[in-house]
Write a protein that holds these residues in place. Structure first.
Motif, PDB file in Angstrom:
ATOM      1  N   SER A  69       0.959  -1.155   0.047  1.00  0.00           N
ATOM      2  CA  SER A  69       0.013  -0.009   0.036  1.00  0.00           C
ATOM      3  C   SER A  69       0.921   1.004   0.100  1.00  0.00           C
ATOM      4  CB  SER A  69      -1.052  -0.151   1.410  1.00  0.00           C
ATOM      5  OG  SER A  69      -1.942   0.934   1.020  1.00  0.00           O
ATOM      6  N   ALA A  70       0.563   2.220  -0.121  1.00  0.00           N
ATOM      7  CA  ALA A  70       1.257   3.445  -0.081  1.00  0.00           C
ATOM      8  C   ALA A  70       0.736   4.649   0.820  1.00  0.00           C
ATOM      9  CB  ALA A  70       1.414   4.162  -1.472  1.00  0.00           C
ATOM     10  N   CYS A  71       1.297   5.497   1.384  1.00  0.00           N
ATOM     11  CA  CYS A  71       1.009   6.916   2.048  1.00  0.00           C
ATOM     12  C   CYS A  71       0.216   7.984   1.220  1.00  0.00           C
ATOM     13  CB  CYS A  71       1.926   7.354   3.101  1.00  0.00           C
ATOM     14  SG  CYS A  71       2.518   6.133   4.296  1.00  0.00           S
ATOM     15  N   LEU A  72      -0.352   8.629   1.541  1.00  0.00           N
ATOM     16  CA  LEU A  72      -0.844   9.909   0.798  1.00  0.00           C
ATOM     17  C   LEU A  72      -0.665  11.146   1.517  1.00  0.00           C
ATOM     18  CD1 LEU A  72      -2.165  10.401  -1.967  1.00  0.00           C
ATOM     19  CD2 LEU A  72      -4.576  10.152  -0.804  1.00  0.00           C
ATOM     20  N   HIS A  73      -0.534  12.143   0.897  1.00  0.00           N
ATOM     21  CA  HIS A  73       0.127  13.472   1.562  1.00  0.00           C
ATOM     22  C   HIS A  73      -0.570  14.525   0.613  1.00  0.00           C
ATOM     23  CE1 HIS A  73       3.514  10.799   2.512  1.00  0.00           C
ATOM     24  NE2 HIS A  73       3.628  11.517   3.669  1.00  0.00           N
ATOM     25  N   GLY A  74      -1.097  15.532   1.517  1.00  0.00           N
ATOM     26  CA  GLY A  74      -1.630  16.824   0.886  1.00  0.00           C
ATOM     27  C   GLY A  74      -0.846  17.602  -0.111  1.00  0.00           C
ATOM     28  N   SER A  75      -1.349  18.118  -0.994  1.00  0.00           N
ATOM     29  CA  SER A  75      -0.312  18.702  -2.021  1.00  0.00           C
ATOM     30  C   SER A  75      -0.376  20.188  -1.886  1.00  0.00           C
ATOM     31  CB  SER A  75      -0.385  18.257  -3.334  1.00  0.00           C
ATOM     32  OG  SER A  75      -1.906  18.191  -3.839  1.00  0.00           O
ATOM     33  N   VAL A  76      -1.542  20.578  -1.055  1.00  0.00           N
ATOM     34  CA  VAL A  76      -1.775  22.069  -1.005  1.00  0.00           C
ATOM     35  C   VAL A  76      -2.207  22.254   0.538  1.00  0.00           C
ATOM     36  CG1 VAL A  76      -2.173  22.768  -3.558  1.00  0.00           C
ATOM     37  CG2 VAL A  76      -4.139  22.024  -1.454  1.00  0.00           C
ATOM     38  N   SER A  77      -2.114  23.586   1.055  1.00  0.00           N
ATOM     39  CA  SER A  77      -2.716  23.759   2.362  1.00  0.00           C
ATOM     40  C   SER A  77      -4.312  23.882   1.930  1.00  0.00           C
ATOM     41  CB  SER A  77      -2.170  24.724   3.145  1.00  0.00           C
ATOM     42  OG  SER A  77      -2.038  26.019   2.264  1.00  0.00           O
ATOM     43  N   GLY A  78      -5.035  23.577   3.130  1.00  0.00           N
ATOM     44  CA  GLY A  78      -6.516  23.845   2.806  1.00  0.00           C
ATOM     45  C   GLY A  78      -7.214  23.043   3.821  1.00  0.00           C
ATOM     46  N   THR A  79      -8.554  22.867   3.562  1.00  0.00           N
ATOM     47  CA  THR A  79      -9.512  22.356   4.455  1.00  0.00           C
ATOM     48  C   THR A  79     -10.300  21.238   3.759  1.00  0.00           C
ATOM     49  OG1 THR A  79     -10.161  24.172   5.697  1.00  0.00           O
ATOM     50  CG2 THR A  79     -11.669  22.624   6.120  1.00  0.00           C
ATOM     51  N   VAL A  80     -10.311  19.865   4.499  1.00  0.00           N
ATOM     52  CA  VAL A  80     -10.899  18.659   4.141  1.00  0.00           C
ATOM     53  C   VAL A  80     -12.414  19.085   4.039  1.00  0.00           C
ATOM     54  CG1 VAL A  80     -11.235  16.294   4.427  1.00  0.00           C
ATOM     55  CG2 VAL A  80      -8.970  17.214   5.077  1.00  0.00           C
ATOM     56  N   THR A  81     -12.926  19.061   3.040  1.00  0.00           N
ATOM     57  CA  THR A  81     -14.387  19.161   2.764  1.00  0.00           C
ATOM     58  C   THR A  81     -15.369  17.759   2.673  1.00  0.00           C
ATOM     59  OG1 THR A  81     -14.458  19.218   0.366  1.00  0.00           O
ATOM     60  CG2 THR A  81     -14.017  21.332   1.545  1.00  0.00           C
ATOM     61  N   ALA A  82     -14.512  16.655   2.178  1.00  0.00           N
ATOM     62  CA  ALA A  82     -15.524  15.542   2.274  1.00  0.00           C
ATOM     63  C   ALA A  82     -14.537  14.498   2.164  1.00  0.00           C
ATOM     64  CB  ALA A  82     -16.308  15.597   1.489  1.00  0.00           C
ATOM     65  N   ILE A  83     -15.049  13.358   2.597  1.00  0.00           N
ATOM     66  CA  ILE A  83     -14.272  11.854   2.200  1.00  0.00           C
ATOM     67  C   ILE A  83     -15.456  11.100   1.596  1.00  0.00           C
ATOM     68  CG2 ILE A  83     -12.990  10.004   3.027  1.00  0.00           C
ATOM     69  CD1 ILE A  83     -12.058  11.537   5.324  1.00  0.00           C
ATOM     70  N   GLU A  84     -15.538  10.664   0.332  1.00  0.00           N
ATOM     71  CA  GLU A  84     -16.453  10.478  -0.420  1.00  0.00           C
ATOM     72  C   GLU A  84     -16.060   9.843  -1.801  1.00  0.00           C
ATOM     73  OE1 GLU A  84     -19.129  13.910  -0.856  1.00  0.00           O
ATOM     74  OE2 GLU A  84     -17.925  14.708  -2.554  1.00  0.00           O
ATOM     75  N   PRO A  85     -16.715   8.886  -2.224  1.00  0.00           N
ATOM     76  CA  PRO A  85     -16.525   8.382  -3.740  1.00  0.00           C
ATOM     77  C   PRO A  85     -16.374   9.601  -4.808  1.00  0.00           C
ATOM     78  CG  PRO A  85     -18.170   7.103  -2.676  1.00  0.00           C
ATOM     79  CD  PRO A  85     -18.069   8.350  -1.993  1.00  0.00           C
ATOM     80  N   ARG A  86     -15.352   9.633  -5.456  1.00  0.00           N
ATOM     81  CA  ARG A  86     -15.108  10.370  -6.494  1.00  0.00           C
ATOM     82  C   ARG A  86     -14.813   9.736  -7.852  1.00  0.00           C
ATOM     83  NH1 ARG A  86     -15.084  16.192  -6.125  1.00  0.00           N
ATOM     84  NH2 ARG A  86     -16.415  16.796  -4.266  1.00  0.00           N
ATOM     85  N   MET A  87     -15.179  10.487  -8.926  1.00  0.00           N
ATOM     86  CA  MET A  87     -14.628   9.837 -10.474  1.00  0.00           C
ATOM     87  C   MET A  87     -13.239   9.910 -10.530  1.00  0.00           C
ATOM     88  SD  MET A  87     -16.102   8.122 -12.941  1.00  0.00           S
ATOM     89  CE  MET A  87     -18.269   8.840 -12.701  1.00  0.00           C
ATOM     90  N   THR A  88     -12.641   8.826 -10.855  1.00  0.00           N
ATOM     91  CA  THR A  88     -11.284   8.706 -11.180  1.00  0.00           C
ATOM     92  C   THR A  88     -10.890   8.131 -12.537  1.00  0.00           C
ATOM     93  OG1 THR A  88     -10.936   6.726 -10.326  1.00  0.00           O
ATOM     94  CG2 THR A  88     -10.740   8.395  -8.740  1.00  0.00           C
ATOM     95  N   LEU A  89      -9.745   7.943 -13.236  1.00  0.00           N
ATOM     96  CA  LEU A  89      -9.284   7.579 -14.209  1.00  0.00           C
ATOM     97  C   LEU A  89      -9.893   6.146 -14.546  1.00  0.00           C
ATOM     98  CD1 LEU A  89      -5.311   8.247 -14.262  1.00  0.00           C
ATOM     99  CD2 LEU A  89      -7.180   9.936 -15.026  1.00  0.00           C
TER     100      LEU A  89
END
Length: 439
Positions: A69-89
């Motif tokens: 597996s792999a870690c994931l990091h924020g690429s900008v500063s800001g506020t988390v608005t949701a954790i939800e399904p989103r369309m990807t490639l």
């Protein structure tokens, strides 16, 4: 002069002129950023942030869920608005962290630098794991797993894949021309894990500036060489690359490490350098934004999570009406129906085409010309495998080595009947793997 290569393959028009001489420019995203939790091979990342929480650039927002597996990091500063399904490639809905960019680009303080030479091999690999580095050429395999071989002394070659054999793509080329010292230092870091390993920069002969840049940067390195290969597709495939560089052969049940080789993408090696030298996680990558539909094709340094729609605007918008979008190259990329999908760690390019050539042709009967057999780099019988796939003859498909197909698309490219050879074979391979009937 004859350069190393493999049998078969094709020579499509490269079409790299759109962005070949365009230096990399940094693009700063405007709106929300989307971070799919599955940007890699293995288990999805697990969120460690919640909606309403403010994060900084470089902050861990999702941890690895296991070894693969792999870690994931924020690429900008800001506020988390949701954790939800989103369309990807690929048109899939994937659980994702949605972050509203505040435009400040405040980042987590970097740790005090410790010379990487002072770190134990296990600590170096841990830092690579914590940085969330995966195969950024498209595979997405966690790099710390690739480097954690059981017997490091068996690794004789570490190959940096700079071939970039797909048409249109120039992201790796610009990286080699603009940051050759990063690649040399990154390869030196990897070679420190394998005392018997020889480093090879594998570059196609058409990329003269990149060859010169890396020859100059690595000239004093006794354990490195620049290997010039013939410009041909799919020269950058692991199996073709290992054979062209070392003469060693791979088949579908083998990894390069089984042949004493490791293959790393150019962008992956640069990520290793940044992680070990400065403690920086993966938050950005170079993306080629190109195609005849765009006003000003360019190479951009892009934050992970940025929308492809923003990148099209950054390239001047559409000068001509686009008919087809592809994430990646035209031969192995993923077709897009909507540009409102995020750039991920494995996204090397956005291709905007004015014509969808394939949709203009209706496949006809096979004329037994043998062009697909000549082009196949694995020396298979694509027309026969396609017939077996259409008839759902799985055992015969496996007997004729259908599982050795690397799905490069060479057979479909040369077929005068415009038959969907690669797609049909791919679907059969997926079916065989799903049923577990492979010999």
């Amino acid at each position: 002069m004859a350069y190393s290569t493999f049998k078969g393959g094709i020579h499509p028009h490269k079409r790299k002129r759109f962005t070949r001489e365009k230096p990399v420019e940094t693009y700063l995203p405007r709106g929300e950023l989307v971070y799919p939790l599955s940007q890699h091979v293995g288990g999805p990342s697990v969120p460690v942030v919640e909606p309403g929480e403010r994060v900084l650039e470089g902050q861990l927002i999702a941890r690895a869920s296991g070894d693969i597996s792999a870690c994931l990091h924020g690429s900008v500063s800001g506020t988390v608005t949701a954790i939800e399904p989103r369309m990807t490639l690929g048109g899939k809905l994937v659980p994702s962290i949605v972050l509203e960019n505040d435009g400040r680009y405040e980042r987590v303080p970097l740790p005090s630098p410790v010379p990487w030479q002072e770190l134990e091999p296990g600590e170096r690999i841990r830092k690579i794991r914590d940085a969330g580095i995966v195969g950024m050429g498209g595979t997405g395999f966690p790099t710390h797993i690739k480097l954690s071989v059981k017997n490091p002394k068996r690794i004789r070659y570490v190959i940096v894949n700079g071939c970039e054999c797909e048409p249109y793509l120039t992201a790796d080329y610009r990286r080699m021309v603009e940051n050759p010292e990063w690649l040399v230092e990154g390869l030196r870091m990897v070679l420190s894990l394998f005392e018997r390993g020889m480093g090879i920069f594998a570059i196609e002969d058409s990329q003269r500036d990149a060859i010169t840049a890396l020859q100059l940067a690595s000239g004093k390195e006794k354990r490195m060489e620049v290997k010039v290969l013939e410009t041909k597709y799919p020269q950058g495939s692991d199996r073709m690359l290992v054979y062209a560089c070392t003469g060693r052969r791979l088949h579908s049940s083998m990894q390069p490490a089984d042949a004493g080789c490791l293959v790393l993408n150019v962008e992956t090696v640069c990520a290793i350098y940044r992680a070990l030298a400065f403690g920086k996680p993966v938050t950005e990558r170079i993306v080629t934004v190109t195609g005849k539909a765009l006003a000003h094709p360019w190479n951009f340094r892009v934050r992970i999570g940025t929308s492809f729609a923003e990148l099209a605007e950054a390239a001047g918008g559409f000068a001509k009406e686009p008919e087809k979008f592809v994430a990646g190259g035209p031969l192995m990329g993923i077709g897009l129906t909507d540009l409102n999908v995020p750039v991920v760690k494995t996204s090397p390019a956005l291709l905007c085409m004015t014509k969808d050539v394939n949709s203009r042709f209706t496949p006809s009967a096979c004329i037994r010309c043998g062009a697909c057999v000549e082009a196949c780099p694995e020396r298979l019988l694509p027309m026969k495998l396609t017939e077996l796939a259409e008839q759902e003859q799985e055992e015969e498909f496996c007997r004729l080595n259908g599982m050795e197909c690397i799905e490069c698309g060479s057979c479909s490219y040369v077929c005068p009947a415009r038959r969907n050879l690669t797609q049909t074979i791919r679907e059969m391979r997926r079916s065989v793997l799903a049923k577990g009937i492979r010999n």
